[in-house]
Scaffold this active site. Sequence first.
Site, PDB file in Angstrom:
ATOM      1  N   THR A 132      52.836  81.168 165.992  1.00 17.39           N
ATOM      2  CA  THR A 132      52.878  80.604 164.650  1.00 17.39           C
ATOM      3  C   THR A 132      51.497  80.563 164.001  1.00 17.39           C
ATOM      4  O   THR A 132      50.487  80.504 164.711  1.00 17.39           O
ATOM      5  CB  THR A 132      53.452  79.171 164.732  1.00 17.39           C
ATOM      6  OG1 THR A 132      53.300  78.520 163.484  1.00 17.39           O
ATOM      7  CG2 THR A 132      52.725  78.323 165.785  1.00 17.39           C
ATOM      8  N   ASP A 133      51.487  80.513 162.669  1.00 18.15           N
ATOM      9  CA  ASP A 133      50.203  80.356 161.955  1.00 18.15           C
ATOM     10  C   ASP A 133      49.671  78.923 162.081  1.00 18.15           C
ATOM     11  O   ASP A 133      48.508  78.658 161.763  1.00 18.15           O
ATOM     12  CB  ASP A 133      50.351  80.737 160.477  1.00 18.15           C
ATOM     13  CG  ASP A 133      51.372  79.891 159.717  1.00 18.15           C
ATOM     14  OD1 ASP A 133      52.047  79.039 160.331  1.00 18.15           O
ATOM     15  OD2 ASP A 133      51.496  80.079 158.493  1.00 18.15           O
ATOM     16  N   GLU A 134      50.532  77.985 162.555  1.00 18.09           N
ATOM     17  CA  GLU A 134      50.098  76.578 162.608  1.00 18.09           C
ATOM     18  C   GLU A 134      48.966  76.356 163.607  1.00 18.09           C
ATOM     19  O   GLU A 134      48.292  75.332 163.558  1.00 18.09           O
ATOM     20  CB  GLU A 134      51.287  75.667 162.939  1.00 18.09           C
ATOM     21  CG  GLU A 134      52.352  75.737 161.895  1.00 18.09           C
ATOM     22  CD  GLU A 134      53.280  74.520 161.861  1.00 18.09           C
ATOM     23  OE1 GLU A 134      52.987  73.523 162.531  1.00 18.09           O
ATOM     24  OE2 GLU A 134      54.286  74.593 161.146  1.00 18.09           O
ATOM     25  N   TYR A 158      53.219  69.976 168.216  1.00 15.81           N
ATOM     26  CA  TYR A 158      53.862  71.302 168.234  1.00 15.81           C
ATOM     27  C   TYR A 158      52.809  72.408 168.200  1.00 15.81           C
ATOM     28  O   TYR A 158      52.786  73.303 169.055  1.00 15.81           O
ATOM     29  CB  TYR A 158      54.824  71.447 167.044  1.00 15.81           C
ATOM     30  CG  TYR A 158      55.195  72.890 166.753  1.00 15.81           C
ATOM     31  CD1 TYR A 158      55.984  73.623 167.635  1.00 15.81           C
ATOM     32  CD2 TYR A 158      54.740  73.539 165.591  1.00 15.81           C
ATOM     33  CE1 TYR A 158      56.306  74.950 167.384  1.00 15.81           C
ATOM     34  CE2 TYR A 158      55.058  74.860 165.327  1.00 15.81           C
ATOM     35  CZ  TYR A 158      55.839  75.567 166.226  1.00 15.81           C
ATOM     36  OH  TYR A 158      56.150  76.882 165.983  1.00 15.81           O
ATOM     37  N   LYS A 162      51.725  75.286 170.986  1.00 17.53           N
ATOM     38  CA  LYS A 162      51.790  76.736 170.745  1.00 17.53           C
ATOM     39  C   LYS A 162      50.399  77.355 170.941  1.00 17.53           C
ATOM     40  O   LYS A 162      50.269  78.456 171.470  1.00 17.53           O
ATOM     41  CB  LYS A 162      52.301  77.031 169.325  1.00 17.53           C
ATOM     42  CG  LYS A 162      53.766  76.694 169.080  1.00 17.53           C
ATOM     43  CD  LYS A 162      54.750  77.533 169.890  1.00 17.53           C
ATOM     44  CE  LYS A 162      54.835  78.973 169.446  1.00 17.53           C
ATOM     45  NZ  LYS A 162      55.942  79.686 170.159  1.00 17.53           N
TER      46      LYS A 162
HETATM   47  P1  NAD Z   1      64.581  77.417 167.120  1.00 20.48           P
HETATM   48  O1  NAD Z   1      64.196  76.007 167.398  1.00 20.48           O
HETATM   49  O2  NAD Z   1      65.572  77.710 166.061  1.00 20.48           O
HETATM   50  O3  NAD Z   1      65.118  78.102 168.462  1.00 20.48           O
HETATM   51  C1  NAD Z   1      64.516  77.903 169.700  1.00 20.48           C
HETATM   52  C2  NAD Z   1      65.457  78.459 170.759  1.00 20.48           C
HETATM   53  O4  NAD Z   1      64.804  78.305 172.032  1.00 20.48           O
HETATM   54  C3  NAD Z   1      66.792  77.718 170.858  1.00 20.48           C
HETATM   55  O5  NAD Z   1      67.840  78.647 170.991  1.00 20.48           O
HETATM   56  C4  NAD Z   1      66.646  76.878 172.123  1.00 20.48           C
HETATM   57  O6  NAD Z   1      67.882  76.632 172.784  1.00 20.48           O
HETATM   58  C5  NAD Z   1      65.731  77.754 172.973  1.00 20.48           C
HETATM   59  N1  NAD Z   1      64.962  76.968 173.958  1.00 20.48           N
HETATM   60  C6  NAD Z   1      64.272  75.819 173.739  1.00 20.48           C
HETATM   61  N2  NAD Z   1      63.735  75.385 174.896  1.00 20.48           N
HETATM   62  C7  NAD Z   1      64.084  76.292 175.856  1.00 20.48           C
HETATM   63  C8  NAD Z   1      63.821  76.396 177.244  1.00 20.48           C
HETATM   64  N3  NAD Z   1      63.103  75.480 177.897  1.00 20.48           N
HETATM   65  N4  NAD Z   1      64.317  77.463 177.912  1.00 20.48           N
HETATM   66  C9  NAD Z   1      65.061  78.401 177.263  1.00 20.48           C
HETATM   67  N5  NAD Z   1      65.366  78.333 175.960  1.00 20.48           N
HETATM   68  C10 NAD Z   1      64.872  77.292 175.265  1.00 20.48           C
HETATM   69  O7  NAD Z   1      63.199  78.166 166.857  1.00 20.48           O
HETATM   70  P2  NAD Z   1      62.877  79.342 165.824  1.00 20.48           P
HETATM   71  O8  NAD Z   1      62.599  78.771 164.504  1.00 20.48           O
HETATM   72  O9  NAD Z   1      63.897  80.405 165.992  1.00 20.48           O
HETATM   73  O10 NAD Z   1      61.477  79.842 166.419  1.00 20.48           O
HETATM   74  C11 NAD Z   1      61.429  80.836 167.434  1.00 20.48           C
HETATM   75  C12 NAD Z   1      59.982  81.082 167.817  1.00 20.48           C
HETATM   76  O11 NAD Z   1      59.252  81.498 166.678  1.00 20.48           O
HETATM   77  C13 NAD Z   1      59.255  79.838 168.327  1.00 20.48           C
HETATM   78  O12 NAD Z   1      58.422  80.228 169.386  1.00 20.48           O
HETATM   79  C14 NAD Z   1      58.440  79.359 167.155  1.00 20.48           C
HETATM   80  O13 NAD Z   1      57.270  78.689 167.575  1.00 20.48           O
HETATM   81  C15 NAD Z   1      58.106  80.685 166.485  1.00 20.48           C
HETATM   82  N6  NAD Z   1      57.910  80.619 165.027  1.00 20.48           N
HETATM   83  C16 NAD Z   1      58.835  80.020 164.217  1.00 20.48           C
HETATM   84  C17 NAD Z   1      58.651  80.032 162.843  1.00 20.48           C
HETATM   85  C18 NAD Z   1      59.648  79.398 161.907  1.00 20.48           C
HETATM   86  O14 NAD Z   1      59.360  79.284 160.723  1.00 20.48           O
HETATM   87  N7  NAD Z   1      60.811  78.999 162.351  1.00 20.48           N
HETATM   88  C19 NAD Z   1      57.511  80.641 162.303  1.00 20.48           C
HETATM   89  C20 NAD Z   1      56.578  81.229 163.168  1.00 20.48           C
HETATM   90  C21 NAD Z   1      56.798  81.224 164.528  1.00 20.48           C
HETATM   91  O1  DAU Z   2      54.232  77.933 159.749  1.00 20.87           O
HETATM   92  C1  DAU Z   2      55.141  78.292 160.744  1.00 20.87           C
HETATM   93  C2  DAU Z   2      55.924  77.077 161.170  1.00 20.87           C
HETATM   94  O2  DAU Z   2      56.798  76.766 160.097  1.00 20.87           O
HETATM   95  C3  DAU Z   2      56.692  77.271 162.464  1.00 20.87           C
HETATM   96  O3  DAU Z   2      55.788  77.479 163.509  1.00 20.87           O
HETATM   97  C4  DAU Z   2      57.563  76.051 162.765  1.00 20.87           C
HETATM   98  O4  DAU Z   2      58.352  76.298 163.907  1.00 20.87           O
HETATM   99  C5  DAU Z   2      58.465  75.800 161.576  1.00 20.87           C
HETATM  100  O5  DAU Z   2      59.207  74.628 161.797  1.00 20.87           O
HETATM  101  C6  DAU Z   2      57.641  75.659 160.295  1.00 20.87           C
HETATM  102  O6  DAU Z   2      56.849  74.444 160.316  1.00 20.87           O
HETATM  103  P1  DAU Z   2      56.715  73.483 159.032  1.00 20.87           P
HETATM  104  O7  DAU Z   2      56.380  72.137 159.485  1.00 20.87           O
HETATM  105  O8  DAU Z   2      55.846  74.106 157.997  1.00 20.87           O
HETATM  106  O9  DAU Z   2      58.247  73.604 158.489  1.00 20.87           O
HETATM  107  P2  DAU Z   2      59.258  72.492 157.913  1.00 20.87           P
HETATM  108  O10 DAU Z   2      60.446  73.218 157.391  1.00 20.87           O
HETATM  109  O11 DAU Z   2      59.470  71.373 158.861  1.00 20.87           O
HETATM  110  O12 DAU Z   2      58.446  71.910 156.663  1.00 20.87           O
HETATM  111  C7  DAU Z   2      58.012  72.758 155.612  1.00 20.87           C
HETATM  112  C8  DAU Z   2      57.238  71.890 154.632  1.00 20.87           C
HETATM  113  O13 DAU Z   2      58.145  70.980 153.997  1.00 20.87           O
HETATM  114  C9  DAU Z   2      56.162  71.027 155.284  1.00 20.87           C
HETATM  115  O14 DAU Z   2      55.045  70.912 154.405  1.00 20.87           O
HETATM  116  C10 DAU Z   2      56.831  69.660 155.430  1.00 20.87           C
HETATM  117  C11 DAU Z   2      57.777  69.611 154.241  1.00 20.87           C
HETATM  118  N1  DAU Z   2      59.029  68.846 154.446  1.00 20.87           N
HETATM  119  C12 DAU Z   2      59.775  69.114 155.556  1.00 20.87           C
HETATM  120  C13 DAU Z   2      60.943  68.422 155.785  1.00 20.87           C
HETATM  121  C14 DAU Z   2      61.767  68.683 157.020  1.00 20.87           C
HETATM  122  C15 DAU Z   2      59.433  67.911 153.503  1.00 20.87           C
HETATM  123  O15 DAU Z   2      58.747  67.702 152.473  1.00 20.87           O
HETATM  124  N2  DAU Z   2      60.601  67.238 153.728  1.00 20.87           N
HETATM  125  C16 DAU Z   2      61.354  67.419 154.832  1.00 20.87           C
HETATM  126  O16 DAU Z   2      62.396  66.732 154.992  1.00 20.87           O
END
Ligand code: NAD
Ligand code: DAU
Length: 354
Positions: A132-134, A158, A162
Amino acid sequence: MIFVTGGAGFIGSNFILNWLQSTDESVLNIDKLTYAGNLTNLKSIESSPQYSFAQADICDADKIKSLFKAHRPRAILHFAAESHVDRSIHGPAEFIQTNIVGTFNLLQASLEYWRGLDETEKGRFRFLHVSTDEVYGTLDSKDPAFSETTAYAPNSPYSASKAASDHLVRAYYYTYGLPVLTTNCSNNYGPMQFPEKLIPLVIHNALGGKSLPIYGDGSNVRDWLYVQDHCEAIRVVLEKGRLGETYNVGGWNEKRNIEVVDAICDFLDQVRPLPSGVKYRDQKVFVADRPGHDKRYAIDASKIEKELGWRPTESFETGLKKTIQWYLDNEEWVRGVVSGSYREWFGMNYGGRV
Ligand code: NAD
Ligand code: DAU
């Protein structure tokens, strides 16, 4: 075949569907099925001979070893993680376990397996870590976007977990020569995202007549990428990425949270207007901010574009419309995931906020 960890989650399941549409190579999906894992996402391919599923925790060393032995993959694509920042604030322990210990365990199992391969297979093997970019922390409004050389400065449990996993992946390349690749991506959105994240939460709450919670003043900025664009980027890095390198993936699409919420409301006003004539924007509520809330993320994705020729294809407007339409067409999917434990989470995260 390839292994995909976390393939029942949001990005992993989109990736597997995309993979099966565009290649005939098999996939083993390894997923623990936490609250975020949902096999319904993969219903359309569950009987495909190209697809198989193993319910396993990536922290279970023996199980992971046995899967390597039985299936002999040519690559492992590691998506599995605890992924929600707010949950990491309420309960960081699972994040340390899955994101750090789990990644370490996969690296160890991969290394042992890789060392036993012949030279051709060794040269072909890849460990692709989806991150992630975080990990780069936060930006002020005038700072340049994150590049691959930006120093790590994670601010939430989180992102710290990562970041730790990224460092382990890097160490396995420099210390043992394991052929690794890492992608650091910005905020994804699209079909099948669990409605705890901003975009699906706002769609779900808007349609249910509930308030739309905006943390702080809504001025925090995220860089949004449509999930299928992320999946394509991962495929490109897998095929063409230089070993040991990291690639930033982003949408060139910075938006303030308030703009995102307003855009969702306006689109819903067009396609699902409220019978009362009231606008969805009236459901917006400003609530207490997220502790340690990163102000701004922005990704400089020029390295992946110059080196590997990847660029996002979806604009925020087209991607958001597709996403909202998917949620309107799949209300049953949403009903299936907003179970008792979802309601408990909702009470815990939002109860004391307003
Ligand atoms: P998600 O939370 O939707 O899915 C995570 C999956 O991992 C689920 O299916 C869960 O059951 C499985 N999991 C969790 N713990 C586990 C374990 N111990 N063993 C096996 N499986 C397990 O997550 P996502 O949003 O699909 O993100 C996927 C990946 O991409 C993550 O590594 C996240 O850090 C990264 N990522 C997400 C975003 C985003 O915006 N969602 C952006 C950048 C990177
Ligand atoms: O940047 C990549 C990341 O983006 C991933 O690594 C994470 O897995 C993914 O969850 C996401 O993280 P964020 O914290 O940026 O996403 P989220 O959707 O939780 O929140 C997006 C923005 O919206 C953030 O500034 C917080 C705000 N927010 C979020 C929620 C859930 C609100 O204002 N209200 C809310 O209820």
